[in-house]
Design a protein around this motif. Structure first.
Motif, PDB file in Angstrom:
ATOM      1  N   ALA A 129      31.567  50.870  35.447  1.00  0.00           N
ATOM      2  CA  ALA A 129      30.899  49.338  36.441  1.00  0.00           C
ATOM      3  C   ALA A 129      31.720  49.487  36.922  1.00  0.00           C
ATOM      4  O   ALA A 129      32.693  49.870  37.666  1.00  0.00           O
ATOM      5  CB  ALA A 129      31.667  48.453  35.171  1.00  0.00           C
ATOM      6  N   THR A 130      31.258  48.560  38.234  1.00  0.00           N
ATOM      7  CA  THR A 130      32.023  48.184  39.596  1.00  0.00           C
ATOM      8  C   THR A 130      31.743  46.847  39.680  1.00  0.00           C
ATOM      9  O   THR A 130      31.733  45.782  38.483  1.00  0.00           O
ATOM     10  CB  THR A 130      31.475  49.033  40.410  1.00  0.00           C
ATOM     11  OG1 THR A 130      31.728  48.429  41.448  1.00  0.00           O
ATOM     12  CG2 THR A 130      29.636  48.399  40.757  1.00  0.00           C
ATOM     13  N   SER A 131      32.163  46.746  40.697  1.00  0.00           N
ATOM     14  CA  SER A 131      32.405  44.686  40.945  1.00  0.00           C
ATOM     15  C   SER A 131      32.476  44.925  42.565  1.00  0.00           C
ATOM     16  O   SER A 131      33.224  45.877  43.133  1.00  0.00           O
ATOM     17  CB  SER A 131      34.024  44.227  40.398  1.00  0.00           C
ATOM     18  OG  SER A 131      33.505  43.401  40.813  1.00  0.00           O
ATOM     19  N   TYR A 132      32.366  43.659  42.991  1.00  0.00           N
ATOM     20  CA  TYR A 132      33.453  43.578  44.278  1.00  0.00           C
ATOM     21  C   TYR A 132      33.737  44.437  45.037  1.00  0.00           C
ATOM     22  O   TYR A 132      35.125  44.425  44.359  1.00  0.00           O
ATOM     23  CB  TYR A 132      33.691  42.304  44.661  1.00  0.00           C
ATOM     24  CG  TYR A 132      33.556  41.966  46.318  1.00  0.00           C
ATOM     25  CD1 TYR A 132      32.304  42.214  47.232  1.00  0.00           C
ATOM     26  CD2 TYR A 132      34.368  41.821  46.895  1.00  0.00           C
ATOM     27  CE1 TYR A 132      33.098  41.868  48.197  1.00  0.00           C
ATOM     28  CE2 TYR A 132      34.464  41.178  48.121  1.00  0.00           C
ATOM     29  CZ  TYR A 132      33.794  41.436  49.205  1.00  0.00           C
ATOM     30  OH  TYR A 132      33.769  41.329  50.446  1.00  0.00           O
ATOM     31  N   GLY A 143      39.640  47.209  30.281  1.00  0.00           N
ATOM     32  CA  GLY A 143      39.019  48.964  29.247  1.00  0.00           C
ATOM     33  C   GLY A 143      37.969  49.031  30.186  1.00  0.00           C
ATOM     34  O   GLY A 143      37.543  50.163  29.557  1.00  0.00           O
ATOM     35  N   VAL A 144      38.019  49.263  31.346  1.00  0.00           N
ATOM     36  CA  VAL A 144      36.655  49.738  32.244  1.00  0.00           C
ATOM     37  C   VAL A 144      37.003  50.762  32.569  1.00  0.00           C
ATOM     38  O   VAL A 144      38.046  50.649  33.592  1.00  0.00           O
ATOM     39  CB  VAL A 144      36.392  48.651  32.831  1.00  0.00           C
ATOM     40  CG1 VAL A 144      35.114  48.612  33.525  1.00  0.00           C
ATOM     41  CG2 VAL A 144      35.265  46.744  32.222  1.00  0.00           C
ATOM     42  N   GLN A 145      36.664  51.493  33.288  1.00  0.00           N
ATOM     43  CA  GLN A 145      36.560  52.361  33.833  1.00  0.00           C
ATOM     44  C   GLN A 145      35.741  52.242  35.430  1.00  0.00           C
ATOM     45  O   GLN A 145      34.470  52.081  35.557  1.00  0.00           O
ATOM     46  CB  GLN A 145      35.767  53.912  33.179  1.00  0.00           C
ATOM     47  CG  GLN A 145      36.426  54.616  32.048  1.00  0.00           C
ATOM     48  CD  GLN A 145      35.166  56.181  30.975  1.00  0.00           C
ATOM     49  OE1 GLN A 145      34.824  56.535  31.703  1.00  0.00           O
ATOM     50  NE2 GLN A 145      34.955  55.694  30.023  1.00  0.00           N
ATOM     51  N   VAL A 146      36.372  52.331  35.877  1.00  0.00           N
ATOM     52  CA  VAL A 146      36.056  51.734  37.580  1.00  0.00           C
ATOM     53  C   VAL A 146      34.956  52.822  38.106  1.00  0.00           C
ATOM     54  O   VAL A 146      36.293  53.251  38.500  1.00  0.00           O
ATOM     55  CB  VAL A 146      37.508  50.668  38.038  1.00  0.00           C
ATOM     56  CG1 VAL A 146      36.880  50.269  39.554  1.00  0.00           C
ATOM     57  CG2 VAL A 146      37.471  49.497  36.946  1.00  0.00           C
TER      58      VAL A 146
END
Length: 196
Positions: free
Chosen positions: A126-129, A144-147
């Protein structure tokens, strides 16, 4: 009819919500006619990030997840109280229920943070700002996210994106998933996003 639940937290960013209302609405009126959007809020009156009031059609306590095919979540600003609502248990529980039923979840910008906090992104990409030194992306990792530092990241049924500039692309991707690539291209064309 494919129904999209537009989940609004207090302090949401209006432009990120409006892309879903417009793309799904254009499809309903001029595309294949198969989609409907319902605005759902954490309360019966919400303040957007930049100070205007929105009255959603439903509140979270009225929602039956079985009535919907997809979940759309715009991001918002911490200064406007976005995380107070978006991190509430009732908000997170709706996200979990959509994921448990393998329904599409589309989030824009920091809306990926409550998606991650709900637990459904554990072990997924996932991604974010992405600006401001990537602070928001770094906040995904403890869940636990693979950024991934890309404009749009899709992992199974979940779409995340990295800033408001991606908003229309996320909404069109959701429309494509709910209808078809051909229909999505047509809606893009009639909205002026494509010359094809």
């Amino acid at each position: 009819m494919k129904k999209v639940l537009l989940l609004l937290a207090n302090g949401f960013e209006a432009v990120e919500a409006s892309v879903f209302t417009d793309v799904i609405g254009w499809n309903r009126l001029s595309g294949d006619g198969s989609t409907q959007l319902v605005t759902v809020g954490t309360r019966d009156k919400l303040e957007c990030t930049f100070n205007f009031t929105v009255i959603p059609e439903m509140t979270l306590d009225e929602v039956d997840v079985d009535d919907f095919d997809a979940l759309a979540i715009p991001g918002g600003f911490e200064e406007a109280g976005f995380y107070q609502d978006a991190y509430s248990e009732e908000f997170l529980d709706i996200i979990r229920k959509f994921d448990q039923n393998k329904k599409m979840i589309a989030s824009i910008c920091v809306a990926s943070l409550p998606v991650a906090k709900s637990g459904v992104l554990n072990g997924r990409k996932a991604t974010s700002y992405n600006l401001n030194e990537g602070i928001r992306q770094k906040q995904l990792a403890p869940y636990g996210v693979q950024v991934v530092n890309q404009p749009i990241v899709i992992d199974k049924n979940i779409i995340t994106s990295y800033n408001p500039s991606t908003a229309f692309d996320v909404a069109f991707k959701l429309l494509e998933q709910l209808t078809s690539e051909e229909n999505c291209k047509y809606v893009k064309k009639i909205m002026g996003f494509s010359k094809e």
